[in-house]
Design a protein around this motif. Structure first.
Motif, PDB file in Angstrom:
ATOM      1  N   ALA A   3      56.874  18.614   1.016  1.00 15.61           N
ATOM      2  CA  ALA A   3      55.771  19.253   0.302  1.00 15.61           C
ATOM      3  C   ALA A   3      54.751  18.219  -0.134  1.00 15.61           C
ATOM      4  N   CYS A   4      54.506  17.241   0.735  1.00 16.80           N
ATOM      5  CA  CYS A   4      53.586  16.167   0.364  1.00 16.80           C
ATOM      6  C   CYS A   4      52.168  16.678   0.187  1.00 16.80           C
ATOM      7  N   GLY A   5      51.795  17.786   0.840  1.00 23.24           N
ATOM      8  CA  GLY A   5      50.469  18.350   0.628  1.00 23.24           C
ATOM      9  C   GLY A   5      50.262  18.742  -0.821  1.00 23.24           C
ATOM     10  N   THR A   6      51.299  19.270  -1.440  1.00 20.81           N
ATOM     11  CA  THR A   6      51.223  19.646  -2.852  1.00 20.81           C
ATOM     12  C   THR A   6      51.083  18.412  -3.724  1.00 20.81           C
ATOM     13  N   PHE A   7      51.897  17.398  -3.481  1.00 21.21           N
ATOM     14  CA  PHE A   7      51.825  16.179  -4.292  1.00 21.21           C
ATOM     15  C   PHE A   7      50.491  15.469  -4.104  1.00 21.21           C
ATOM     16  N   LEU A   8      49.999  15.425  -2.878  1.00 19.25           N
ATOM     17  CA  LEU A   8      48.727  14.749  -2.618  1.00 19.25           C
ATOM     18  C   LEU A   8      47.563  15.465  -3.297  1.00 19.25           C
ATOM     19  N   PRO A  18      40.453  22.499  -6.386  1.00 20.49           N
ATOM     20  CA  PRO A  18      41.249  23.692  -6.644  1.00 20.49           C
ATOM     21  C   PRO A  18      42.727  23.339  -6.790  1.00 20.49           C
ATOM     22  N   ARG A  19      43.412  23.948  -7.732  1.00 16.37           N
ATOM     23  CA  ARG A  19      44.810  23.640  -8.000  1.00 16.37           C
ATOM     24  C   ARG A  19      45.751  24.728  -7.514  1.00 16.37           C
ATOM     25  N   ILE A  20      45.301  25.976  -7.472  1.00 19.19           N
ATOM     26  CA  ILE A  20      46.185  27.074  -7.106  1.00 19.19           C
ATOM     27  C   ILE A  20      46.409  27.036  -5.598  1.00 19.19           C
ATOM     28  N   TYR A  21      47.670  26.890  -5.215  1.00 20.79           N
ATOM     29  CA  TYR A  21      48.098  26.717  -3.821  1.00 20.79           C
ATOM     30  C   TYR A  21      47.319  25.584  -3.146  1.00 20.79           C
ATOM     31  N   SER A  22      47.130  24.512  -3.860  1.00 22.11           N
ATOM     32  CA  SER A  22      46.347  23.391  -3.339  1.00 22.11           C
ATOM     33  C   SER A  22      47.051  22.673  -2.192  1.00 22.11           C
ATOM     34  N   GLY A  23      48.371  22.609  -2.212  1.00 23.20           N
ATOM     35  CA  GLY A  23      49.094  21.976  -1.114  1.00 23.20           C
ATOM     36  C   GLY A  23      48.939  22.751   0.181  1.00 23.20           C
ATOM     37  N   VAL A  24      48.996  24.075   0.081  1.00 24.00           N
ATOM     38  CA  VAL A  24      48.800  24.924   1.255  1.00 24.00           C
ATOM     39  C   VAL A  24      47.375  24.773   1.764  1.00 24.00           C
ATOM     40  N   ARG A  25      46.408  24.764   0.848  1.00 21.17           N
ATOM     41  CA  ARG A  25      45.004  24.589   1.248  1.00 21.17           C
ATOM     42  C   ARG A  25      44.789  23.259   1.959  1.00 21.17           C
ATOM     43  N   LYS A  42      38.188  14.107  -1.997  1.00 22.99           N
ATOM     44  CA  LYS A  42      38.737  12.756  -1.866  1.00 22.99           C
ATOM     45  C   LYS A  42      40.272  12.765  -1.804  1.00 22.99           C
ATOM     46  N   LEU A  43      40.792  13.609  -0.913  1.00 26.23           N
ATOM     47  CA  LEU A  43      42.238  13.743  -0.744  1.00 26.23           C
ATOM     48  C   LEU A  43      42.708  12.977   0.478  1.00 26.23           C
ATOM     49  N   LEU A  55      57.107  23.983   3.048  1.00 27.47           N
ATOM     50  CA  LEU A  55      57.551  23.282   1.844  1.00 27.47           C
ATOM     51  C   LEU A  55      56.463  23.279   0.778  1.00 27.47           C
ATOM     52  N   SER A  56      55.231  23.090   1.187  1.00 25.88           N
ATOM     53  CA  SER A  56      54.121  23.140   0.238  1.00 25.88           C
ATOM     54  C   SER A  56      53.978  24.541  -0.349  1.00 25.88           C
ATOM     55  N   PHE A  57      54.166  25.557   0.475  1.00 28.41           N
ATOM     56  CA  PHE A  57      54.087  26.931  -0.026  1.00 28.41           C
ATOM     57  C   PHE A  57      55.156  27.186  -1.085  1.00 28.41           C
ATOM     58  N   ALA A  58      56.371  26.726  -0.827  1.00 28.39           N
ATOM     59  CA  ALA A  58      57.462  26.921  -1.787  1.00 28.39           C
ATOM     60  C   ALA A  58      57.184  26.185  -3.091  1.00 28.39           C
TER      61      ALA A  58
END
Length: 83
Positions: A3-8, A18-25, A42-43, A55-58
């Protein structure tokens, strides 16, 4: 692939990201090669966005209450244009 997309995205330097479902985005933006989205906030691009997506979705689903609270707080507390 943890779920590194979420952490990043939650650790990003921009407060207005945006923070809501930001890893999925972030995973979807990386998969679609949407460099404008990644550059605007700047991600860092995740290495394997499609493999990371479930994993990011979860993790984003688990963090949803916190993200909603943080988004509302930011909307109420941070003046337009930032500090």
């Amino acid at each position: 692939m943890s779920a590194c997309g979420t952490f990043l995205s939650h650790d990003g330097p921009r407060a207005d990201a945006p923070r809501i479902y930001s890893g999925v985005r972030l995973d979807v933006a990386a998969w679609q090669h949407d460099d404008a989205y990644i550059e605007r906030y700047k991600l860092q691009r995740p290495g394997y966005p499609l493999a990371d997506l479930p994993l990011s979705f979860a993790l984003d689903s688990l963090l949803l209450p916190l993200c909603i609270y943080r988004s509302i707080y930011q909307w109420l507390a941070v003046p337009p244009g930032g500090w």
